[in-house]
Design an enzyme around this catalytic site. Sequence first.
Site, PDB file in Angstrom:
ATOM      1  N   HIS A  87     -13.270  -3.234  15.275  1.00  0.00           N
ATOM      2  CA  HIS A  87     -13.305  -1.826  14.894  1.00  0.00           C
ATOM      3  C   HIS A  87     -13.750  -1.004  16.094  1.00  0.00           C
ATOM      4  CE1 HIS A  87     -14.508   1.837  12.785  1.00  0.00           C
ATOM      5  NE2 HIS A  87     -13.787   1.412  11.769  1.00  0.00           N
TER       6      HIS A  87
ATOM      7  N   THR B  31      -4.140   4.774  -1.498  1.00  0.00           N
ATOM      8  CA  THR B  31      -5.167   5.337  -0.627  1.00  0.00           C
ATOM      9  C   THR B  31      -5.836   6.530  -1.292  1.00  0.00           C
ATOM     10  OG1 THR B  31      -3.636   6.825   0.510  1.00  0.00           O
ATOM     11  CG2 THR B  31      -3.877   4.596   1.417  1.00  0.00           C
TER      12      THR B  31
ATOM     13  N   GLU C  73       0.847  -1.193   0.000  1.00  0.00           N
ATOM     14  CA  GLU C  73       0.000   0.000   0.000  1.00  0.00           C
ATOM     15  C   GLU C  73       0.880   1.238   0.000  1.00  0.00           C
ATOM     16  OE1 GLU C  73      -3.488   0.549   2.717  1.00  0.00           O
ATOM     17  OE2 GLU C  73      -2.305   2.269   3.414  1.00  0.00           O
TER      18      GLU C  73
ATOM     19  N   ALA D 264     -19.682   0.077   3.922  1.00  0.00           N
ATOM     20  CA  ALA D 264     -18.806  -0.382   2.846  1.00  0.00           C
ATOM     21  C   ALA D 264     -19.538  -1.305   1.885  1.00  0.00           C
ATOM     22  CB  ALA D 264     -17.596  -1.092   3.437  1.00  0.00           C
TER      23      ALA D 264
ATOM     24  N   GLY E 263     -14.629   4.234   5.742  1.00  0.00           N
ATOM     25  CA  GLY E 263     -13.826   5.422   5.982  1.00  0.00           C
ATOM     26  C   GLY E 263     -13.962   5.941   7.398  1.00  0.00           C
TER      27      GLY E 263
END
Length: 308
Positions: A164, A51, A20, A130, A111
């Site tokens: 999360h 990103t 990434e 998502a 996000g």
Amino acid sequence: MTVSSSLFTDRPGAVPFSFEVYPPRTPDAAAALHESVRRLADAGPRFISVTFGAGGSTGGRSLELLRYIRETTDVEPLAHLTCVGSTTARAEALVRQFLDAGIDRFLALRGDPPAGLGEDDAFLGELTRAADLVRLIRRVRAERGIHDGPGAPALAVAAFPNGHPRSRHPRHDIDTLLEKQAAGATFAITQVVFRADDHLSFADRAREAGVRIPILPGIMPVTSPARLRRVLELTGEAEPADLALELALAPDDESRREAGIAHAARLARELVAGGAPGIHLYAFNVHDTVLAVIREAGIPTHEKETAR
């Protein structure tokens, strides 16, 4: 619906790896990043993800970097997209803009809140999950004749082995991953993990619950105490005591770099030995550290495969 990805099955015995990077902020940074991208691509990753800034209405620097990867290397780029601040129409237009540029592989993310906003503030647009973005991407791709099935371009989502920050109960993250799978995701990339057992136990629980898409662990080589503190602050992960101690006791920057590389390489070996389908490395736009991790982990390079 379960959709598998040949990204992890087309070369039996090989260890897929990917990187990434993020868009450069200045022309000088762009030149340095282009060199790093070339070096990363030469190693033969399955894809390089880029990103995307929250709330943007156009691809901007992200699209420029994705085009650079596509046009100057043999590696397929994977574009991050988020729900943050986006209307359905804007998200559709953005996906079409990426497709027009030849970018058809995506990582769909809910996000995080922009700086200054908390979790309780309204920061999402019309797309709130998502899975919504996954369905939108599939629909827009289908308009262009890009349909699901064997050989379809990758459509990734995020996973959170240690939960999360918005998780409401222990199974919430697995339920969310099942929802993304049902929406059409072909594989998942985890938030950074520092312990192999965290990922492997999560993957086992996910499989038992019905997740069939590959779950790719995210590894971040951390080479300074300051960066470790920042990563923990951003992710909410528990401090890896062994890495924190090694970084604190290292006498100089080079020793700290070696400690961070050794820790990440050891983690990669343990994950692969435990059955992880590959590894995804957060490069911080610098090639030498993540390439050192690959070498020290004993993962063969120069495979020149594409993300499918």
